[in-house]
Structure formats: C-alpha cells, structure tokens
Design an enzyme around this catalytic site. Structure first.
Site, PDB file in Angstrom:
ATOM      1  N   HIS A 161      20.003  -9.548   9.387  1.00 45.36           N
ATOM      2  CA  HIS A 161      20.132  -9.108   7.776  1.00 45.36           C
ATOM      3  C   HIS A 161      18.646  -8.570   7.381  1.00 45.36           C
ATOM      4  O   HIS A 161      18.168  -8.900   6.370  1.00 45.36           O
ATOM      5  CB  HIS A 161      20.194 -10.552   6.963  1.00 45.36           C
ATOM      6  CG  HIS A 161      20.828 -10.336   5.747  1.00 45.36           C
ATOM      7  ND1 HIS A 161      21.609 -11.279   5.095  1.00 45.36           N
ATOM      8  CD2 HIS A 161      20.738  -9.617   4.743  1.00 45.36           C
ATOM      9  CE1 HIS A 161      22.240 -11.003   3.961  1.00 45.36           C
ATOM     10  NE2 HIS A 161      21.635  -9.590   3.843  1.00 45.36           N
TER      11      HIS A 161
ATOM     12  N   ARG B 209      28.463  -9.316   4.272  1.00 42.41           N
ATOM     13  CA  ARG B 209      28.081 -10.725   4.353  1.00 42.41           C
ATOM     14  C   ARG B 209      29.002 -11.350   5.690  1.00 42.41           C
ATOM     15  O   ARG B 209      30.170 -10.780   5.814  1.00 42.41           O
ATOM     16  CB  ARG B 209      28.679 -11.496   3.238  1.00 42.41           C
ATOM     17  CG  ARG B 209      27.592 -11.331   2.051  1.00 42.41           C
ATOM     18  CD  ARG B 209      26.327 -11.889   2.217  1.00 42.41           C
ATOM     19  NE  ARG B 209      25.380 -11.738   0.780  1.00 42.41           N
ATOM     20  CZ  ARG B 209      24.643 -10.733   0.903  1.00 42.41           C
ATOM     21  NH1 ARG B 209      24.473  -9.771   1.676  1.00 42.41           N
ATOM     22  NH2 ARG B 209      23.998 -10.667  -0.125  1.00 42.41           N
TER      23      ARG B 209
ATOM     24  N   GLU C 245      24.200 -17.336   9.559  1.00 42.35           N
ATOM     25  CA  GLU C 245      23.231 -16.689  10.065  1.00 42.35           C
ATOM     26  C   GLU C 245      21.979 -17.910   9.764  1.00 42.35           C
ATOM     27  O   GLU C 245      21.088 -17.588  10.327  1.00 42.35           O
ATOM     28  CB  GLU C 245      22.961 -15.399   9.497  1.00 42.35           C
ATOM     29  CG  GLU C 245      22.869 -15.195   7.936  1.00 42.35           C
ATOM     30  CD  GLU C 245      22.970 -13.776   7.479  1.00 42.35           C
ATOM     31  OE1 GLU C 245      23.634 -13.046   8.186  1.00 42.35           O
ATOM     32  OE2 GLU C 245      22.186 -13.525   6.463  1.00 42.35           O
TER      33      GLU C 245
HETATM   34  P1  NAI Z   1      29.237  -2.804  -5.517  1.00 46.41           P
HETATM   35  O1  NAI Z   1      29.572  -3.819  -6.298  1.00 46.41           O
HETATM   36  O2  NAI Z   1      28.608  -1.350  -5.873  1.00 46.41           O
HETATM   37  O3  NAI Z   1      30.476  -2.302  -4.560  1.00 46.41           O
HETATM   38  C1  NAI Z   1      31.370  -3.265  -4.005  1.00 46.41           C
HETATM   39  C2  NAI Z   1      32.918  -2.724  -3.936  1.00 46.41           C
HETATM   40  O4  NAI Z   1      33.538  -3.644  -3.146  1.00 46.41           O
HETATM   41  C3  NAI Z   1      33.471  -2.571  -5.152  1.00 46.41           C
HETATM   42  O5  NAI Z   1      33.842  -1.011  -5.224  1.00 46.41           O
HETATM   43  C4  NAI Z   1      34.764  -3.380  -5.431  1.00 46.41           C
HETATM   44  O6  NAI Z   1      35.548  -2.974  -6.067  1.00 46.41           O
HETATM   45  C5  NAI Z   1      34.939  -3.682  -3.883  1.00 46.41           C
HETATM   46  N1  NAI Z   1      35.731  -4.638  -3.475  1.00 46.41           N
HETATM   47  C6  NAI Z   1      35.933  -5.974  -4.090  1.00 46.41           C
HETATM   48  N2  NAI Z   1      36.769  -6.595  -3.529  1.00 46.41           N
HETATM   49  C7  NAI Z   1      37.076  -5.824  -2.318  1.00 46.41           C
HETATM   50  C8  NAI Z   1      38.019  -6.125  -1.279  1.00 46.41           C
HETATM   51  N3  NAI Z   1      38.746  -7.260  -1.154  1.00 46.41           N
HETATM   52  N4  NAI Z   1      38.384  -5.118  -0.445  1.00 46.41           N
HETATM   53  C9  NAI Z   1      37.511  -3.806  -0.677  1.00 46.41           C
HETATM   54  N5  NAI Z   1      36.586  -3.643  -1.574  1.00 46.41           N
HETATM   55  C10 NAI Z   1      36.512  -4.476  -2.429  1.00 46.41           C
HETATM   56  O7  NAI Z   1      28.187  -3.439  -4.384  1.00 46.41           O
HETATM   57  P2  NAI Z   1      27.289  -2.790  -3.442  1.00 46.41           P
HETATM   58  O8  NAI Z   1      25.859  -2.677  -3.921  1.00 46.41           O
HETATM   59  O9  NAI Z   1      27.939  -1.416  -2.726  1.00 46.41           O
HETATM   60  O10 NAI Z   1      27.192  -3.881  -2.370  1.00 46.41           O
HETATM   61  C11 NAI Z   1      28.117  -4.456  -1.394  1.00 46.41           C
HETATM   62  C12 NAI Z   1      27.823  -5.548  -0.712  1.00 46.41           C
HETATM   63  O11 NAI Z   1      26.585  -5.368   0.322  1.00 46.41           O
HETATM   64  C13 NAI Z   1      26.923  -6.766  -1.679  1.00 46.41           C
HETATM   65  O12 NAI Z   1      27.876  -7.550  -2.192  1.00 46.41           O
HETATM   66  C14 NAI Z   1      26.178  -7.475  -0.281  1.00 46.41           C
HETATM   67  O13 NAI Z   1      26.954  -8.506  -0.112  1.00 46.41           O
HETATM   68  C15 NAI Z   1      26.007  -6.538   0.478  1.00 46.41           C
HETATM   69  N6  NAI Z   1      24.541  -6.195   0.653  1.00 46.41           N
HETATM   70  C16 NAI Z   1      24.028  -6.376   1.995  1.00 46.41           C
HETATM   71  C17 NAI Z   1      22.685  -5.985   2.194  1.00 46.41           C
HETATM   72  C18 NAI Z   1      22.148  -6.481   3.293  1.00 46.41           C
HETATM   73  O14 NAI Z   1      20.664  -6.445   3.465  1.00 46.41           O
HETATM   74  N7  NAI Z   1      22.757  -6.544   4.597  1.00 46.41           N
HETATM   75  C19 NAI Z   1      22.036  -5.561   1.038  1.00 46.41           C
HETATM   76  C20 NAI Z   1      22.480  -5.285  -0.406  1.00 46.41           C
HETATM   77  C21 NAI Z   1      23.905  -5.626  -0.404  1.00 46.41           C
END
Ligand code: NAI
Length: 339
Positions: free
Chosen positions: A306, A237, A266
């Site tokens: 995005h 994000r 964005e």
């Molecule tokens: P997830 O929930 O499986 O993994 C997120 C990880 O980040 C978790 O292991 C969590 O412990 C960790 N985390 C939390 N706070 C943190 C911090 N301060 N520093 C480092 N790590 C931290 O989520 P997933 O599915 O891997 O997605 C991650 C992000 O990707 C989503 O939250 C979303 O914002 C973004 N996303 C972007 C997309 C796009 O089209 N550009 C599409 C899908 C997701």
C-alpha cells in the site's frame, strides 16, 4: 478554546513536519503516536477532541465509543472506508479527508506495476542479483504500445492513468457509472460497459472507491470475462478484488499476472505476529490471509505494501491538507468534509 488532538500512526518526521505548522494549529495540544488506532490498539488516553488517522487504522463503532469527547476525525488519506461513517455520523463526529494530494502519484505507481509485469523487471533484477546470471531466457515481455488498457474508475487517478497510457501509445477503454464525456473527448477514448472492457483489455487497472457496492467487483465471474493472459492491476482497495478468485485465475493460467498495491486483509498480513498473539481473529477471513501468501509466492504477481501514495511531494501535500482540515475544524469551518 484549546483542543486536544491525537495523531495516530505518525512517524517521527511526520510529527516534526506537523509541529513545524504550529502557527496554524496555535490553539491545539498535539499528541503523537507511531501506533495505529483499532479495536486491538487503543491508547490509554482517549480524551481527545479530534484525532487524525491513516488507512492502516480502523475506526470502528467500538473504537469511536471509547472517545468520550471526540468531535472530529481528519484522515490523512483520500479513501475513508477505514472509518465507520454511519457510526461517526450517529455520534455527531465530523470527518474530513484529503480529496486530492497525488492523483499522478498513484497513477505513476500503477504504471510501475504494469511495467514490472510486462517487462519482468523484478525477475530480471533478481536473477542478476541472486545468481549473477545474465541470461535473458524466460525474461521476454510484451510491448505496451498498441495494447488496450481498461481503466475502471475514471476519476482523478484514472485521468492520470489515461494520460500516461496515451503517452505509451496504448488504446484506452474507460468504465465509470458516471462517464466523464469531456475527459473522453480530451483523450479520445470510448466508455464501454464493464464486461466489454474486461473482455477487450490486455491490462485492467482499478481506480474506483471501495464501498459495499464495489466489494468484490472483480469476482470469479468478472475475472473469467478478462482476456486470457491479461494483467490485473489494483492500486485502489483490496476488497474490490475477490482474492480467492484471483488466485484461482492465476493458478489456472487464465490471467497473465497481477500487480497489487492493496490486498484484502492487508492489515492482518502486515502484522501477523500481533494478530496471532492478540487472539482476536473475529471478523477476519483466514482463507484470504492464506490466499495472500499464495499470491506473494507467485512469480507473475507483484505486491507492494500500500505504497502507491508514498512520494515526498504527495506526503507533504497530505500533511498540509490535514493541518488545514484540523485548522478548519478549530475555526468552526469544516473543510473537505466527507458526507
Ligand atoms: P475519484 O473519486 O476522483 O474517482 C473515483 C471514480 O470511480 C469516480 O469517477 C467514480 O464515479 C468511479 N466509480 C464509482 N463507483 C464505480 C464502480 N462501481 N465502477 C467503476 N467506477 C466507479 O477517486 P480517486 O482520487 O481517483 O481515487 C480512487 C481510489 O484510489 C480511492 O477511492 C482510493 O481507494 C484509492 N487510492 C489508493 C491509494 C494507494 O496508496 N494505493 C492512494 C489514493 C487513493
């Protein structure tokens, strides 16, 4: 009982796909619009029991207040930071998301951005297309094999990034407040404190959620800790990176480049004419909007709109889960609830 359900920001083919699942949503009256939902984009009709939005909509407290009978929101995304969860909760509105639809999809895009920068793919293509010039002058890149990639956030997407990075022969460092030790054992990589990861990585890639605690996680100080010439990749994000600090580091030549699928503000940059004529600049940071334009013009920056989620397979999985989430709401059993 029949429910009125509105889908915002749906393209005609998405409408067609959802309508093809009519047997699952038999008892619902479905309403579709290509328009997003936000303070500035309110529909005339707001008597809906449930709405479905994508990340380009912004469901604020004010927006929620305008839906008198709303009970449920199905966001067609994993992230839900575009919905005011506190306001939704206090209004008794339940929210479901799509927890997993394409972790590989986003990870593949992160590597697309990395390779675009490491091998100057866009500049190479652009040179031939624009001037027919086949010179390789200035197009030298660097190998990924043997380089270190720092994966910030080792959840579902981070796991796929690590797996792909290993395929390229890269060294992996992970940072996550909740380290996944079995993942570390499976892919043989260490977890390190964030500052160490930043100092040691040739590529830093962000895969964590946007929350108040992660706002500007990559600020001036953290960016200055990055290895000189390193690449910063953001497919998470926009708000996780301080745009002005990033511009400064790129301008000073401290960073080698940035690959950004997401930007702060964005929403504004996607529709600036609408933003200007709507006359509602409150709550937007003009400095960041200008900084985005500076980034777009930088040769060592690649920006995509995005789009990391956007593959045929991922979209079908998103729509399938959204339909199941809405069916769950209609049957009184909320699935994939956002807490
Ligand atoms: P997830 O929930 O499986 O993994 C997120 C990880 O980040 C978790 O292991 C969590 O412990 C960790 N985390 C939390 N706070 C943190 C911090 N301060 N520093 C480092 N790590 C931290 O989520 P997933 O599915 O891997 O997605 C991650 C992000 O990707 C989503 O939250 C979303 O914002 C973004 N996303 C972007 C997309 C796009 O089209 N550009 C599409 C899908 C997701």
């Amino acid at each position: 009982m029949s429910k009125n359900i509105a889908f915002f920001g749906t393209k005609p083919w998405e409408k067609e796909y959802i309508e093809s699942k009519k047997e699952i949503l038999a008892d619902a009256a479905l309403w579709f619009t290509e328009e997003i939902l936000s303070n500035d984009h309110m529909p005339k009709e707001t008597n809906f029991d449930a709405i479905s939005v994508f990340v380009d909509s912004t469901v604020t407290k004010e927006v929620l207040a305008k839906f008198p009978i709303l009970q449920f929101i199905a966001t067609r995304s994993t992230g839900y930071d575009h919905i005011d969860m506190v306001a939704a909760k206090s209004k008794g509105v339940e929210v479901s998301s799509v927890p997993s639809y394409g972790a590989n999809t986003v990870a593949e895009m992160a590597f697309g951005l990395i390779l675009s920068l490491s091998r100057k793919i866009f500049e190479s293509y652009d040179r031939i297309r624009e001037s027919g010039n086949w010179s390789v002058e200035g197009l030298r890149g660097f190998d990924l094999m043997g380089k270190t990639i720092g994966v910030v956030g080792t959840g579902k997407i981070g796991r796929h990034v690590i797996s792909i990075a290993k395929g390229f022969g890269m060294n992996v460092i992970g940072y996550d407040p909740k380290p996944n030790l079995s993942l570390a054992a499976e892919f043989d990589f260490p977890y390190k404190p964030l500052n160490d990861l930043l100092a040691e990585s040739d590529v830093v890639t962000l895969h964590l959620p946007y929350m108040p605690e992660t706002h500007h996680l990559m600020d001036d100080i953290r960016i200055s800790l990055m290895k000189p010439g390193a690449l910063l990749i953001n497919t998470s994000r926009g708000g996780i990176v301080d745009t002005n600090a990033l511009v400064k580091a790129l301008k000073d030549g401290r960073l080698g480049g940035a690959g950004l699928d997401v930007l702060e503000e964005e929403g504004v940059i996607k529709d600036e004419i609408d933003f200007l004529v709507s006359g509602k600049p409150e709550g937007h940071d003009w400095k960041t909007v200008i900084a985005n334009h500076v980034l777009i013009d930088m040769p060592n920056v690649i920006i995509t709109p995005h789009n990391a989620f956007n593959t045929k397979e991922a979209i079908e999985r998103i729509l399938d889960t959204t339909v199941e989430n809405i069916a769950g709401y209609m049957n009184g059993q909320i699935k994939n609830k956002v807490e």
